[in-house]
Enzyme design. Sequence first.
Site, short mmCIF file in Angstrom:
data_model
loop_
_atom_site.label_atom_id
_atom_site.label_comp_id
_atom_site.label_asym_id
_atom_site.label_seq_id
_atom_site.Cartn_x
_atom_site.Cartn_y
_atom_site.Cartn_z
N PHE A 15 0.72 -1.04 0.28
CA PHE A 15 -0.28 0.31 -0.43
C PHE A 15 0.62 1.47 0.12
O PHE A 15 0.42 1.73 -1.24
CB PHE A 15 -0.98 -0.36 1.13
N SER A 16 1.49 1.27 1.22
CA SER A 16 2.58 2.28 0.99
C SER A 16 3.23 2.45 -0.70
O SER A 16 3.37 4.20 -0.58
CB SER A 16 3.97 1.88 2.06
N LYS A 63 9.45 -5.05 12.38
CA LYS A 63 9.17 -3.81 13.69
C LYS A 63 9.20 -3.54 14.73
O LYS A 63 9.99 -3.09 15.42
CB LYS A 63 7.49 -3.63 13.98
N ASN A 84 6.91 1.22 13.16
CA ASN A 84 7.11 1.32 11.67
C ASN A 84 6.94 2.15 10.74
O ASN A 84 7.41 2.25 9.26
CB ASN A 84 5.22 1.31 11.30
N GLY A 124 2.82 -9.92 17.93
CA GLY A 124 3.79 -8.79 17.59
C GLY A 124 3.53 -6.92 17.50
O GLY A 124 2.77 -6.30 17.99
N GLY A 223 -8.15 -2.60 7.24
CA GLY A 223 -7.40 -1.70 7.90
C GLY A 223 -7.03 -1.04 6.77
O GLY A 223 -5.23 0.31 6.82
#
Length: 240
Positions: A15-16, A63, A84, A124, A223
């Site tokens: 997505f980024s 992360k 992140n 996590g 999300g």
Amino acid sequence: MLNFGIIGNPLRHSFSAKFFNKKFENEHIDAHYQLYSLESIEQFPALCREHSFTGLNVTLPYKETVIPYLDKLDDTAEQIGAVNVIHFSNNCLIGYNTDTLGFMHSISPLLQPHHTHALVLGTGGAAKAVHYGLMRLGVECQYVSRDSRKGITYEQLNKDIVNSHLVVVNCTPLGMYPETEACAPFPYQYLTTQHLAYDVIYNPEQTLFLKKAAAQGATTCNGIGMLQGQARAAWEIWNA
């Protein structure tokens, strides 16, 4: 040209990368954003030596394990224990956590007065950010894990526990593309119309977790809002 990217493994559909490269094109910003799939976090220092980064995003499974390679953390990242976003500033690598902010902005409009307790599936980096965000919103949280040392186990979940925790957030990678037929071993039959089921996964838009929750009448959310919120916050950090 400014250099940005994301580290993780796997990085099938980021997505980024789409978000930032489109932003750079639309706003005529001289920058690019690339994917850097690392086989292990030990490759991170060499990557940084090879590229002059302004900023990086970090996704699973790094992360938490990236933290020892950073020079400092902001207060939120330090409290959560997961990063992140990395800002490269004056030869200093600074870690941030914008997952929490993105999650809070995404879930806040959906919370009702009866949503006072939550089950967070997974332990996590994403789960830690979600747990921190929910606590800041006044929602008490309980981790659910396969490991009894990290929370209650899936086997321990029963009708009473599910009915007393009306928010359920999936922070595991189960159900993420391409393994779309997977989901957490949760007792979905106990979910009700009073429940809010949130999945930090955005691809696919409707995970099996969300489908099973919706079948019981629960309110559902994926999300994508969290991803958009954390990306906007990351951009602000990189341009501070």
